[in-house]
Design a protein around this motif. Sequence first.
Motif, short mmCIF file in Angstrom:
data_model
loop_
_atom_site.label_atom_id
_atom_site.label_comp_id
_atom_site.label_asym_id
_atom_site.label_seq_id
_atom_site.Cartn_x
_atom_site.Cartn_y
_atom_site.Cartn_z
N LEU A 1 0.82 -1.20 0.01
CA LEU A 1 0.09 0.05 0.09
C LEU A 1 0.77 1.36 0.18
O LEU A 1 0.57 2.39 -0.57
CB LEU A 1 -1.05 0.08 1.25
N ILE A 2 2.02 1.34 0.65
CA ILE A 2 2.74 2.27 0.77
C ILE A 2 3.49 2.45 -0.43
O ILE A 2 3.64 3.60 -1.29
CB ILE A 2 3.92 2.28 1.95
N ALA A 3 4.20 1.22 -1.12
CA ALA A 3 5.05 1.33 -2.11
C ALA A 3 4.23 1.34 -3.53
O ALA A 3 4.83 2.23 -4.53
CB ALA A 3 5.99 0.09 -2.39
N ASN A 4 3.18 1.23 -3.52
CA ASN A 4 2.25 0.87 -4.73
C ASN A 4 2.92 0.52 -5.85
O ASN A 4 3.14 1.16 -6.98
CB ASN A 4 1.70 2.42 -5.06
N PRO A 5 3.48 -0.72 -5.97
CA PRO A 5 4.11 -1.27 -7.06
C PRO A 5 2.91 -1.62 -8.24
O PRO A 5 2.07 -1.82 -7.98
CB PRO A 5 4.61 -2.51 -6.68
N LYS A 6 3.60 -1.50 -9.56
CA LYS A 6 3.03 -1.98 -10.75
C LYS A 6 2.85 -3.29 -11.20
O LYS A 6 2.37 -3.79 -12.07
CB LYS A 6 3.41 -0.94 -11.70
N ALA B 1 3.88 -17.69 -3.29
CA ALA B 1 3.22 -17.45 -4.38
C ALA B 1 1.56 -17.10 -3.85
O ALA B 1 1.01 -16.18 -4.13
CB ALA B 1 3.19 -18.09 -5.51
N SER B 2 1.15 -18.26 -3.02
CA SER B 2 -0.13 -18.07 -2.37
C SER B 2 -0.19 -16.97 -1.60
O SER B 2 -1.10 -16.12 -1.71
CB SER B 2 -0.57 -19.38 -1.97
N ILE B 3 0.58 -16.88 -0.88
CA ILE B 3 0.63 -15.70 0.26
C ILE B 3 0.67 -14.23 -0.51
O ILE B 3 0.05 -13.23 -0.34
CB ILE B 3 1.57 -16.00 1.33
N THR B 4 1.69 -14.21 -1.24
CA THR B 4 1.93 -13.09 -2.20
C THR B 4 0.80 -12.48 -2.86
O THR B 4 0.32 -11.42 -2.96
CB THR B 4 3.16 -13.13 -2.96
N LEU B 5 -0.01 -13.67 -3.49
CA LEU B 5 -1.19 -13.09 -4.41
C LEU B 5 -2.15 -12.77 -3.53
O LEU B 5 -3.02 -11.95 -3.78
CB LEU B 5 -1.59 -14.48 -5.25
N ALA B 6 -2.35 -13.59 -2.44
CA ALA B 6 -3.22 -12.82 -1.43
C ALA B 6 -3.36 -11.30 -1.11
O ALA B 6 -4.14 -10.66 -1.09
CB ALA B 6 -3.38 -13.70 -0.12
N CYS C 1 -4.52 -5.33 -2.04
CA CYS C 1 -4.69 -3.94 -2.07
C CYS C 1 -4.29 -3.47 -3.50
O CYS C 1 -3.85 -2.20 -3.46
CB CYS C 1 -3.45 -3.56 -1.18
N LEU C 2 -3.82 -4.25 -4.67
CA LEU C 2 -3.61 -3.60 -5.85
C LEU C 2 -4.50 -3.98 -7.11
O LEU C 2 -5.36 -4.90 -6.84
CB LEU C 2 -2.05 -4.53 -6.14
N PRO C 3 -4.54 -3.40 -8.07
CA PRO C 3 -5.65 -3.59 -9.29
C PRO C 3 -5.35 -4.99 -9.77
O PRO C 3 -4.32 -5.69 -9.61
CB PRO C 3 -5.12 -2.55 -10.22
N PRO C 4 -6.59 -5.56 -9.69
CA PRO C 4 -6.34 -6.95 -10.64
C PRO C 4 -5.79 -7.37 -11.67
O PRO C 4 -5.39 -8.43 -11.87
CB PRO C 4 -8.11 -7.27 -10.76
N GLU C 5 -5.33 -6.10 -12.47
CA GLU C 5 -4.63 -6.36 -13.78
C GLU C 5 -2.93 -6.44 -13.43
O GLU C 5 -2.17 -6.58 -14.39
CB GLU C 5 -4.78 -5.39 -14.65
N THR C 6 -2.57 -6.22 -12.02
CA THR C 6 -0.98 -6.27 -11.76
C THR C 6 -0.54 -7.23 -12.33
O THR C 6 -0.78 -8.54 -11.85
CB THR C 6 -1.13 -6.05 -10.35
#
Length: 582
Positions: free
Chosen positions: A155-160, A169-174, A179-184
Amino acid sequence: MATHAFRGIQRLNRVLDASIRTLNSTLRCASTSSQTRIVSGSNGERIFLSANDISYPETLLHEFVWNDIANYPDHIALECGIIGKKYTYAQAKDATNYIGRSLRNIGLKEGDMIALVAPNFPDTVLGLLGSLSGGLIVTTMNPYYTADEMSKQLLIANPKAIITSASIASITLAATRACLPPETPFIVIDDKTGSIPEGSIPFDDLITRGKSLSPVSTKATCDNIAILPFSSGTTGLPKGVMLTHRNLVSNIMMSQSCFGESFHPTTSTYQEKIPLIIPFFHIYGLSGVALSRLAFGAKMVSIPKFIPETFLDVMQKCKATSLFCVPPIILFLSASPLVKMQHLEHIHSITSGAAPLSKTDVDKLFNKFHIDSSTIRFRQGYGLTETSSVAFCEDGKKFSSIGKVVDGSKARLVNIETQQDIVTPGETGELWIKGPHIMKGYLNNEAATKATLTEDKWLKTGDIAYFDEDNDFFITDRMKELIKVKGFQVPPAELEALLRTHPDVDEAAVVGIPHAKCGEVPKAFIVASKGKKPTEDDIKNFLKGKVSDYKELKGGVTFINEIPKNASGKILRMKLKNEYQS
C-alpha cells in the motif's frame, strides 16, 4: 530507522563526494592520524573523516555490477545451492537485459515501482538487476511476511508489478489481490516447489521473450531512486527508504576500500566463492554482499533459508572461501556438533554484521578449530538501510567496537540535550553520518525525513555511541526502539497496535530483551481490559499467524496495572526493562 545492518564487504581505494575531497575553507584541520582525520567546522562541529578518500563512477547500479565482466565472462556469477541452477557472468548480464525489455513490454513505464518478494535464488538477484535495466524502481520485501504484513508495504510502495517465487506465491497473491488492481502483473520464479498460480507470468518467460525484443533506453541518472527497502525510524512503523544509484554504487566502493584486502581478485584460475545466506531483501544481503561481490567477480551460491545441514552442505560443496554472516551463524558454527573443519577449510575471510558480536563469541569459533587469525581474517561492519549498507568498519582487533567510519565518509557525535559535538573520549552522544551513501529520504514521509536528515544532509542514526582514545566508536544503546531479532528489525509499535486489537487487552507495550541465540526477542507488557483475565498463551497465540515467526513474543508476556509513559504519552520502555527484569 536504521536497519543495523552490520556489514562487511570489499576492496579498492578512491573518493566520494566533493565536500569530503575539497573540505574547503569552512573546515580547519584539528588533528591527523594514520587512520582517522578530525576537522572542526565553522560552527564548532567535530568531524571524523575516514582514513582514505575514494572515488566512484557516475553510473547506474546495474551497469556498475557488470562493468568488468569482460575479464571473466565464463565464470559462474550465480548458482542455486539447492537445485544447482546457475548463470555465468555473460549469461547473467544478458538475462537482466532481457528481463528489463520484457517488463517494459508488458506495460511498465520508466520510474514505475516493482515489488520483489522472494527468497535467495539466482533469479531473485536477476529480477532486481533486470528491473533496474528497464528503468524501474525495486522495493524489496521479506518473503516470510504474512499476507497482512505484505499488504502494508504494498500500500505504501504502490508497485505496478510483483515478482515472487512459487513457494510463497499463494501468500503474495493474497496480499496483491487485497490492495493492488487485479490487472497487476504477477511474475513467479519456478523454485521447483510446485505449480504457479493461474494467470501468472513465469519468470523464465521474461528472459525468453526478451531475447527478441528491442533494447530499452532510459533517462535515469545516478541520482534517480534505484531501490526502496523498508526500515523503521527511531519510533513507529516501517518506512520506504529511497536509495539512489549513487548511494549504492558509492557505498560499494567505500566498503571495498575498507574491506577489499580481505578478498582475492578474480582471475582466470581463481574466484571467491560465497554462500549467499543473508536474505536478499535485507540491505546487508542485497548491497553489502550480493551486489558488492558480484561487482568484483565472485561466485554467489544462494541459499533460500537457513537450515543447518543445507548451509553446511553448500559451504563444503562450493568450497566457500569467504563467509558473510550474522552473529547467530557464528554461534552456530562454534557450538554445533554438525560443524567440522572440512566446512571451513577453504575459508580465509569471515565478515559479521547486523548485530554486535563479542570477542568471546569469535574466540569460541577460532579455538574450536584451532584457527589462527592469520589464516582466517575476521571483520565486522556497522550500517543502516539509510546508509545503503556499510557506515563503519572494524578491522578484527576490537570486536566490541564498530571501528572507524567507512572510507569516503564522515561522522559526528552529538550531545542529545545540547546538540553540541562531543570532544571527550568516553562521553556518549548520538552518532551522525554524512556522505554520498546517505539515503535520499523516506518515501512520501516528509516529517520522518526531516526528523532524520538535517538540512545539510547529516543522518541522525538514533544510536548512542562513544569513541575511545584511538577514535574507534562503540555503540552503547539505541535511541530507536527497534528490537533486533537475528539481525531483523521488529518495530514495537507494530506489535503493540496488533495487541491492542485483542478483546481482552486495554494497553500494550513491547520491548526487546536479551536472548542468547537471537540477540533480542520481543516481550510484551499487557494491561488487561476491566474484568478480563487473559493468559500468557492467549496473548502469544493471538499474534501467531498475524506476524512472522521472528516477531512472536518469545520473550514472554507480563501483565501489569499501568504502562509507564512520559508527559507526552510516550511509552517509557527503558523503565519497563529496568523494573521487570526477566
